[in-house]
Scaffold this motif. Structure first.
Motif, PDB file in Angstrom:
ATOM      1  N   SER A  78       0.831  -1.217   0.000  1.00  0.00           N
ATOM      2  CA  SER A  78       0.000   0.000   0.000  1.00  0.00           C
ATOM      3  C   SER A  78       0.853   1.248   0.000  1.00  0.00           C
ATOM      4  O   SER A  78       0.551   2.233  -0.684  1.00  0.00           O
ATOM      5  CB  SER A  78      -0.878   0.050   1.250  1.00  0.00           C
ATOM      6  N   LEU A  79       1.927   1.215   0.805  1.00  0.00           N
ATOM      7  CA  LEU A  79       2.804   2.377   0.879  1.00  0.00           C
ATOM      8  C   LEU A  79       3.365   2.700  -0.499  1.00  0.00           C
ATOM      9  O   LEU A  79       3.356   3.845  -0.942  1.00  0.00           O
ATOM     10  CB  LEU A  79       3.948   2.098   1.869  1.00  0.00           C
ATOM     11  N   TYR A  80       3.786   1.650  -1.192  1.00  0.00           N
ATOM     12  CA  TYR A  80       4.332   1.839  -2.534  1.00  0.00           C
ATOM     13  C   TYR A  80       3.275   2.447  -3.452  1.00  0.00           C
ATOM     14  O   TYR A  80       3.515   3.431  -4.155  1.00  0.00           O
ATOM     15  CB  TYR A  80       4.835   0.496  -3.089  1.00  0.00           C
ATOM     16  N   ASP A  81       2.066   1.858  -3.407  1.00  0.00           N
ATOM     17  CA  ASP A  81       0.967   2.374  -4.243  1.00  0.00           C
ATOM     18  C   ASP A  81       0.673   3.838  -3.954  1.00  0.00           C
ATOM     19  O   ASP A  81       0.539   4.662  -4.867  1.00  0.00           O
ATOM     20  CB  ASP A  81      -0.306   1.567  -3.967  1.00  0.00           C
ATOM     21  N   LEU A  82       0.542   4.135  -2.652  1.00  0.00           N
ATOM     22  CA  LEU A  82       0.197   5.505  -2.259  1.00  0.00           C
ATOM     23  C   LEU A  82       1.259   6.492  -2.721  1.00  0.00           C
ATOM     24  O   LEU A  82       0.945   7.579  -3.216  1.00  0.00           O
ATOM     25  CB  LEU A  82       0.057   5.590  -0.735  1.00  0.00           C
ATOM     26  N   LEU A  83       2.516   6.111  -2.550  1.00  0.00           N
ATOM     27  CA  LEU A  83       3.596   7.007  -2.951  1.00  0.00           C
ATOM     28  C   LEU A  83       3.618   7.139  -4.464  1.00  0.00           C
ATOM     29  O   LEU A  83       3.750   8.242  -5.007  1.00  0.00           O
ATOM     30  CB  LEU A  83       4.946   6.485  -2.438  1.00  0.00           C
ATOM     31  N   ALA A  84       3.411   6.008  -5.169  1.00  0.00           N
ATOM     32  CA  ALA A  84       3.461   6.023  -6.633  1.00  0.00           C
ATOM     33  C   ALA A  84       2.309   6.862  -7.185  1.00  0.00           C
ATOM     34  O   ALA A  84       2.465   7.575  -8.179  1.00  0.00           O
ATOM     35  CB  ALA A  84       3.395   4.602  -7.172  1.00  0.00           C
ATOM     36  N   ARG A  85       1.145   6.790  -6.513  1.00  0.00           N
ATOM     37  CA  ARG A  85       0.000   7.552  -6.999  1.00  0.00           C
ATOM     38  C   ARG A  85      -0.013   8.975  -6.426  1.00  0.00           C
ATOM     39  O   ARG A  85      -1.005   9.695  -6.562  1.00  0.00           O
ATOM     40  CB  ARG A  85      -1.293   6.827  -6.625  1.00  0.00           C
ATOM     41  N   ASN A  86       1.079   9.333  -5.728  1.00  0.00           N
ATOM     42  CA  ASN A  86       1.209  10.700  -5.226  1.00  0.00           C
ATOM     43  C   ASN A  86       0.126  11.085  -4.237  1.00  0.00           C
ATOM     44  O   ASN A  86      -0.152  12.261  -4.035  1.00  0.00           O
ATOM     45  CB  ASN A  86       1.160  11.685  -6.396  1.00  0.00           C
ATOM     46  N   GLU A  87      -0.505  10.098  -3.589  1.00  0.00           N
ATOM     47  CA  GLU A  87      -1.645  10.435  -2.735  1.00  0.00           C
ATOM     48  C   GLU A  87      -1.236  10.952  -1.364  1.00  0.00           C
ATOM     49  O   GLU A  87      -2.039  11.545  -0.655  1.00  0.00           O
ATOM     50  CB  GLU A  87      -2.544   9.204  -2.569  1.00  0.00           C
ATOM     51  N   LEU A  88       0.035  10.681  -0.988  1.00  0.00           N
ATOM     52  CA  LEU A  88       0.464  11.108   0.345  1.00  0.00           C
ATOM     53  C   LEU A  88       1.225  12.429   0.313  1.00  0.00           C
ATOM     54  O   LEU A  88       1.459  13.026   1.352  1.00  0.00           O
ATOM     55  CB  LEU A  88       1.356  10.035   0.972  1.00  0.00           C
ATOM     56  N   THR A  89       1.582  12.879  -0.897  1.00  0.00           N
ATOM     57  CA  THR A  89       2.441  14.052  -0.994  1.00  0.00           C
ATOM     58  C   THR A  89       1.821  15.267  -0.309  1.00  0.00           C
ATOM     59  O   THR A  89       2.446  15.916   0.526  1.00  0.00           O
ATOM     60  CB  THR A  89       2.722  14.388  -2.468  1.00  0.00           C
ATOM     61  N   ARG A  90       0.549  15.526  -0.645  1.00  0.00           N
ATOM     62  CA  ARG A  90      -0.107  16.709  -0.097  1.00  0.00           C
ATOM     63  C   ARG A  90      -0.164  16.626   1.439  1.00  0.00           C
ATOM     64  O   ARG A  90       0.177  17.589   2.137  1.00  0.00           O
ATOM     65  CB  ARG A  90      -1.528  16.825  -0.661  1.00  0.00           C
ATOM     66  N   HIS A  91      -0.539  15.455   1.941  1.00  0.00           N
ATOM     67  CA  HIS A  91      -0.661  15.313   3.398  1.00  0.00           C
ATOM     68  C   HIS A  91       0.699  15.466   4.087  1.00  0.00           C
ATOM     69  O   HIS A  91       0.813  16.116   5.120  1.00  0.00           O
ATOM     70  CB  HIS A  91      -1.260  13.942   3.734  1.00  0.00           C
ATOM     71  N   THR A  92       1.708  14.852   3.470  1.00  0.00           N
ATOM     72  CA  THR A  92       3.048  14.939   4.065  1.00  0.00           C
ATOM     73  C   THR A  92       3.532  16.384   4.090  1.00  0.00           C
ATOM     74  O   THR A  92       4.028  16.873   5.115  1.00  0.00           O
ATOM     75  CB  THR A  92       4.038  14.084   3.253  1.00  0.00           C
ATOM     76  N   LEU A  93       3.368  17.071   2.947  1.00  0.00           N
ATOM     77  CA  LEU A  93       3.844  18.451   2.884  1.00  0.00           C
ATOM     78  C   LEU A  93       3.103  19.333   3.887  1.00  0.00           C
ATOM     79  O   LEU A  93       3.697  20.185   4.547  1.00  0.00           O
ATOM     80  CB  LEU A  93       3.696  19.000   1.467  1.00  0.00           C
TER      81      LEU A  93
END
Ligand code: ATP
Ligand code: MG
Lengths: 261, 276
Positions: free
Chosen positions: A54-69
């Motif tokens: 899931s982590l790989y998928d989320l990172l690949a789909r850029n879904e965590l970028t906004r939350h992380t930033l």
């Protein structure tokens, strides 16, 4: 074995041991899921395999970028606010015995209150949104910065001040040329402690009434029953915290030559 | 004797009738100096000897403008001193380097303070380089104080002073923390520097031989409260190693005077060692 190979050998041994520790953690995690799986069929989603997938998928789909930033921005803004507040207070407290005695009781009292206890009041005053988060994180970070700064001022070598006076330094010059660089090491130690505390408190803070950030993402995965994504967020939070701490340590080593502390 | 300024003010530094005491809450004030006067001519090196606690460091702080005397005053080129003077350099017993600055930055420290003469970047760089060359540390420009030996650190402290091109050096036991060989080297260095730049100096020391090697004049502080109790003029040429025998008589006299001063006050351990 010659003298230079010893520290090299030691540091690679240390890295090896630390990787081994992470591996043990992974094994314990798998074992735990295995035991839990017998009574709880859903537990499979929490396993390391599903999590990293899931982590790989989320990172690949850029879904965590906004939350992380967003989360990192909240850390930085609060840290800067705590520095802007804590360093001058720490300098004042460190340079005046009377102020030190006058404030020490109140500071110890306030410091011991978990910042989360202020949450309802913060929401009442600042409403819903980023402001109460900044407030809570700032009062979390301000204590280690005040305490370390004032300790730094107290350990300044009085001869440095005499030297500055013998060069007719003005008050401002003494502040910028002696006090600030002389306490930098202590302030950065305070920053490192503060980053650790902010990072721990950030997640619960982001669970109140905001729609972005890693804390929000955790609540969101729970509502969507996306448990492997929840675990992925937890792993990411741990990794980012680890990196932030390493960065703070680096800053300290970079800016503070040996012998200053 | 031809320069008009020298005619008007033969002394570069003049301390007259200095009295100094420290107040103690609840106790009687501790009178350290009473009516002490000293004239320092251009290029003259004066060594100040005296038992521990007599007020040598206090005197130096007064001369540096860091402390206001109860009575009397200090003049530099005939002008009353109010606070530290840009052409007066101070060296302490411990080198007092700033650990976050490199050797080069330490030497330049104090060149760009607001109350110091303004230097353009080029002059500033030259001053720093020249001062570092003078103490022979060109090879260690980027080193931090924690990487320097005691002797090197004290040379940096001296260079920091020299970079300001002082007319007067005030030195408070500058070499007493160094081993004997290094101390000898530093004494030679200081002698060459004061001779080359015609720098006047007041050197506080516990070491009679150091005073004999470096000074044009030796003054002895003693008594309670402290005052001038003896004065010797040393006219032998430098370097003085070769003429050491000629100085033995003066040395014996100073030792005797110190013994007497000590009998009056408390016995200072450092001087006992020097006397033995
Ligand atoms: N800041 C101060 N406050 C109070 N008393 C002081 C202070 N500085 C020095 N004294 C006192 O003044 C006297 C002279 O001290 P000073 O340090 O000038 O002596 P000194 O001749 O330099 O001694 P030493 O040879 O040991 O360095 C001492 O009795 C000392 O206790
Ligand atoms: Mg002294």
């Amino acid at each position: 074995m010659n003298a230079t190979s010893i520290p090299l050998h030691r540091s690679s041994a240390r890295i090896g041991l630390s990787l081994f520790g992470l591996f043990v953690l992974l094994v314990l995690w798998s074992l735990g899921i295995h035991v839990l799986g017998k009574s709880m069929p859903l537990a499979g989603a929490l396993s390391p395999g599903d999590t990293f997938h899931s982590l790989y998928d989320l990172l690949a789909r850029n879904e965590l970028t906004r939350h992380t930033l967003t989360s990192l921005k909240r850390v930085m803004v609060s840290l800067l606010a705590a520095l802007a507040l804590g360093v001058p207070i720490g300098v004042a407290v460190g340079s005046s015995r009377a102020l030190d005695s006058g404030t020490s009781g109140a500071f110890q009292f306030l410091r011991m209150i978990s910042p989360l206890s202020w949450m309802p009041i913060a929401v009442m005053i600042f409403g819903i949104g980023d402001s109460p988060i900044y407030f809570l994180l700032t009062i979390t970070a301000v204590w280690p910065i005040i305490l370390n700064t004032s300790a730094g001022v107290r350990q300044l070598n009085p001869r440095w001040l005499l030297l500055a006076r013998s060069l007719s330094a003005t008050r401002g010059e003494i502040l910028w040329r002696i006090v600030v660089p002389g306490i930098l090491g202590h302030v950065l130690t305070g920053v490192r402690v503060a980053i650790g505390m902010i990072w721990i408190l950030l997640i619960p803070c982001e669970m109140l009434g905001v729609s972005s950030g890693l804390g929000y993402f955790i609540l969101d995965t729970r509502d969507r029953l996306a448990y492997s994504e929840l675990m992925a967020a937890i792993v990411l939070i741990g990794a980012l915290g680890f990196l932030l701490d390493a960065l703070a340590q680096r800053l300290h080593r970079h800016w503070v030559p040996a012998g200053t502390d | 004797m031809s320069k008009p300024t020298t005619m008007l003010h033969p002394a570069v530094l003049e301390a007259s009738h200095i009295a100094l005491s420290y107040g103690h809450a609840g106790r009687a004030t501790n009178v350290v100096l009473r009516d002490f006067s000293l004239q320092l001519k251009a290029g003259e090196v004066v060594a100040v000897l005296g038992p521990s606690g007599v007020g040598k460091s206090s005197l130096l702080r007064v001369l540096a403008g860091l402390q206001t005397p109860d009575n009397g005053g200090v003049r530099v080129h005939g002008e009353s001193l109010r606070g530290p003077h840009p052409r007066v350099g101070l060296v302490f017993q411990d080198p007092c380097l700033l650990p976050w600055l490199t050797l080069e930055q330490n030497v330049g420290f104090g060149l760009d303070f607001r109350h110091q003469p303004v230097l353009d970047a080029k002059t500033r760089r030259e001053r720093v380089r020249d001062a570092i060359t003078e103490v022979d540390l060109q090879h260690a420009l980027g080193h931090y104080p924690s990487e320097l030996s005691g002797g090197m650190a004290q040379r940096v402290a001296l260079a920091r002073c020299l970079a300001r091109q002082p007319e007067i050096l005030l030195l408070d036991e500058p070499f007493s923390a160094l081993d004997e060989i290094t101390r000898g080297d530093m004494q030679t260095l200081l002698q060459q520097i004061t001779a080359r730049h015609k720098t006047a100096a007041v050197l506080v020391t516990h070491d009679i031989d150091e005073a004999l090697v470096l000074a044009d004049r030796i003054v002895l502080l003693g008594g309670q409260p402290g005052g001038l109790i003896g004065e010797w003029r040393i006219e032998q040429p430098h370097p003085r190693d070769a003429v050491a025998a000629e100085l033995t008589r003066v040395r014996v006299e100073i030792v005797q005077a110190l013994r007497e001063a000590r009998r009056a006050g408390s016995p200072p351990a450092e001087l006992q060692r020097a006397v033995a």
